[in-house]
Write an enzyme that holds these catalytic residues in place. Structure first.
Site, PDB file in Angstrom:
ATOM      1  N   GLU A 172      -6.905   5.036   7.498  1.00 49.90           N
ATOM      2  CA  GLU A 172      -6.716   6.441   7.124  1.00 49.90           C
ATOM      3  C   GLU A 172      -7.957   6.990   6.419  1.00 49.90           C
ATOM      4  O   GLU A 172      -8.272   8.174   6.531  1.00 49.90           O
ATOM      5  CB  GLU A 172      -5.451   6.578   6.262  1.00 49.90           C
ATOM      6  CG  GLU A 172      -4.198   6.416   7.112  1.00 49.90           C
ATOM      7  CD  GLU A 172      -3.015   5.767   6.412  1.00 49.90           C
ATOM      8  OE1 GLU A 172      -2.988   5.718   5.175  1.00 49.90           O
ATOM      9  OE2 GLU A 172      -2.111   5.289   7.135  1.00 49.90           O
ATOM     10  N   GLY A 221       2.598   3.006  10.709  1.00 52.89           N
ATOM     11  CA  GLY A 221       3.530   4.112  10.526  1.00 52.89           C
ATOM     12  C   GLY A 221       4.218   4.562  11.804  1.00 52.89           C
ATOM     13  O   GLY A 221       4.824   5.627  11.859  1.00 52.89           O
ATOM     14  N   SER A 253       3.544  -1.514  10.356  1.00 55.25           N
ATOM     15  CA  SER A 253       4.996  -1.543  10.535  1.00 55.25           C
ATOM     16  C   SER A 253       5.621  -2.904  10.211  1.00 55.25           C
ATOM     17  O   SER A 253       6.550  -3.337  10.884  1.00 55.25           O
ATOM     18  CB  SER A 253       5.370  -1.095  11.950  1.00 55.25           C
ATOM     19  OG  SER A 253       4.966   0.255  12.160  1.00 55.25           O
ATOM     20  N   LYS A 259       0.092   4.233  -0.395  1.00 56.85           N
ATOM     21  CA  LYS A 259      -0.576   5.443   0.112  1.00 56.85           C
ATOM     22  C   LYS A 259      -0.369   6.592  -0.883  1.00 56.85           C
ATOM     23  O   LYS A 259      -0.294   6.344  -2.081  1.00 56.85           O
ATOM     24  CB  LYS A 259      -0.068   5.758   1.523  1.00 56.85           C
ATOM     25  CG  LYS A 259      -0.199   4.515   2.419  1.00 56.85           C
ATOM     26  CD  LYS A 259      -0.009   4.770   3.886  1.00 56.85           C
ATOM     27  CE  LYS A 259      -0.219   3.466   4.658  1.00 56.85           C
ATOM     28  NZ  LYS A 259      -0.133   3.615   6.097  1.00 56.85           N
ATOM     29  N   ASN A 300       0.874  -1.177   0.000  1.00 56.17           N
ATOM     30  CA  ASN A 300       0.000   0.000   0.000  1.00 56.17           C
ATOM     31  C   ASN A 300       0.908   1.223   0.000  1.00 56.17           C
ATOM     32  O   ASN A 300       1.470   1.585   1.025  1.00 56.17           O
ATOM     33  CB  ASN A 300      -0.896  -0.020   1.243  1.00 56.17           C
ATOM     34  CG  ASN A 300      -1.726   1.251   1.366  1.00 56.17           C
ATOM     35  OD1 ASN A 300      -1.771   2.058   0.440  1.00 56.17           O
ATOM     36  ND2 ASN A 300      -2.375   1.433   2.510  1.00 56.17           N
ATOM     37  N   GLU A 315      -5.339  -4.331  10.754  1.00 54.98           N
ATOM     38  CA  GLU A 315      -4.353  -3.262  10.889  1.00 54.98           C
ATOM     39  C   GLU A 315      -4.609  -2.494  12.189  1.00 54.98           C
ATOM     40  O   GLU A 315      -5.429  -1.564  12.200  1.00 54.98           O
ATOM     41  CB  GLU A 315      -4.441  -2.307   9.693  1.00 54.98           C
ATOM     42  CG  GLU A 315      -4.092  -2.969   8.378  1.00 54.98           C
ATOM     43  CD  GLU A 315      -3.409  -2.004   7.409  1.00 54.98           C
ATOM     44  OE1 GLU A 315      -2.472  -2.444   6.742  1.00 54.98           O
ATOM     45  OE2 GLU A 315      -3.784  -0.829   7.339  1.00 54.98           O
ATOM     46  N   HIS A 342      -9.494   1.377   4.656  1.00 57.61           N
ATOM     47  CA  HIS A 342      -8.239   1.567   5.398  1.00 57.61           C
ATOM     48  C   HIS A 342      -8.487   2.561   6.544  1.00 57.61           C
ATOM     49  O   HIS A 342      -9.301   3.487   6.402  1.00 57.61           O
ATOM     50  CB  HIS A 342      -7.161   2.097   4.447  1.00 57.61           C
ATOM     51  CG  HIS A 342      -5.801   2.088   5.064  1.00 57.61           C
ATOM     52  ND1 HIS A 342      -5.380   3.097   5.909  1.00 57.61           N
ATOM     53  CD2 HIS A 342      -4.796   1.187   5.007  1.00 57.61           C
ATOM     54  CE1 HIS A 342      -4.150   2.804   6.321  1.00 57.61           C
ATOM     55  NE2 HIS A 342      -3.775   1.660   5.793  1.00 57.61           N
TER      56      HIS A 342
HETATM   57  P1  13P Z   1       3.071   0.942   7.677  1.00 60.03           P
HETATM   58  O1  13P Z   1       3.591  -0.373   7.134  1.00 60.03           O
HETATM   59  O2  13P Z   1       3.758   2.138   7.120  1.00 60.03           O
HETATM   60  O3  13P Z   1       2.979   0.915   9.167  1.00 60.03           O
HETATM   61  O4  13P Z   1       1.561   1.071   7.143  1.00 60.03           O
HETATM   62  C1  13P Z   1       0.704   0.000   7.300  1.00 60.03           C
HETATM   63  C2  13P Z   1      -0.496   0.249   6.486  1.00 60.03           C
HETATM   64  O5  13P Z   1      -1.270   1.142   6.771  1.00 60.03           O
HETATM   65  C3  13P Z   1      -0.710  -0.606   5.296  1.00 60.03           C
HETATM   66  O6  13P Z   1      -1.976  -0.426   4.770  1.00 60.03           O
END
Ligand code: 13P
Length: 250
Positions: free
Chosen positions: A98, A174, A214, A12, A10, A168, A96
């Site tokens: 976010e 992150g 992560s 983003k 992903n 997640e 997601h």
């Molecule tokens: P990170 O791997 O940057 O923590 O993000 C995870 C994520 O949101 C994958 O969709």
């Protein structure tokens, strides 16, 4: 039937089309003939076409990071499953955290998107997960049960095969703070148990539940060798081809 693991990148809101193409060129040789896992790259909308063109014939699939639930219409700024399907997209990340946090998505809107994805033959990678305050308040299972029920509402067992769930935990996204394999396994067990209640044991046994939060080359192996963990949804560490290649080849 063992579940074939799925490892998805992903990206983003990172990478221009040129950067996405460059990544793909450098990444594909690292996973040539990789059979063990299904691999999916999820760039932003503006890079979908270049990544699809670059990945054609490689066995690596391409997914969108979001989509709208209608086929077409006056929905300025949205992208429909029909449009995604038409350019060769095969997967869509839905719900997601976010999108829940910054774009007001709810279990209900995510459920509509999930139904639309299935209707159009896109494999949904639907995200669930608790925020830190919920975990600290002992509400993790409650949140996971509510979200799992909400996103799967009205789905029949016969339609469920393409659905992938990604656990997640928001506190691990992150932050560099990964759920331990035990924490992730436990959560996956809760989700799978609820899927069994909703859709039956056979569907639950074959549904892939990915871990995201992560994931790095250093922790991929410990996470992915857990019985309950059927792959990964990788954010930051998927932006570099070497790093994502190491995760896929854990
Ligand atoms: P990170 O791997 O940057 O923590 O993000 C995870 C994520 O949101 C994958 O969709």
């Amino acid at each position: 039937m063992p579940r074939k693991p799925l490892i998805a990148a992903n990206w983003k809101m990172y990478k221009t089309p040129v950067q996405a193409q460059e990544f793909t060129k450098n990444f594909l040789p690292l996973v040539a003939n990789h059979e063990r896992d299904e691999i999916v790259l999820c760039p932003s909308f503006t890079s979908l076409s270049v990544v699809i063109a670059a990945a054609t014939g490689s066995g690596v699939a391409v997914g969108a990071q979001n989509m709208y639930s209608a086929d077409e219409g006056a929905f300025t700024g949205e992208t429909s499953p029909v449009m995604l399907k038409a350019i060769g997209v095969t997967h869509a990340i839905l719900g997601h955290s976010e999108r829940r946090q910054y774009f007001a998505e709810t279990d209900e809107t995510i459920n509509k998107k999930l139904k639309a994805a299935l209707q159009h033959g896109l494999a949904p990678i639907v995200c669930v997960g608790e925020v830190l305050a919920e975990r600290e308040a002992g509400k993790t299972n409650e949140v996971l049960l509510r979200q799992t029920r909400g996103v799967l509402a009205g789905i029949e067992a016969t339609q469920a095969a393409p659905i992938v769930i990604a656990y997640e935990p928001v506190w691990a996204i992150g932050t560099g703070r990964t759920a331990t394999p035990q924490i992730a396994s436990e959560a996956h067990g809760v989700i799978r148990g609820e899927v069994a209640k909703l859709l039956g044991g056979t569907v639950a046994e074959s549904m892939r539940i990915l871990y995201g939060g992560s994931v790095k080359p250093e922790n991929a192996s410990a996470l992915m060798t857990e019985e309950e963990i059927d792959g990964a949804l990788v954010g930051g560490a998927s932006l570099d081809p070497q790093s994502f290649g190491k995760i896929v080849n854990y």
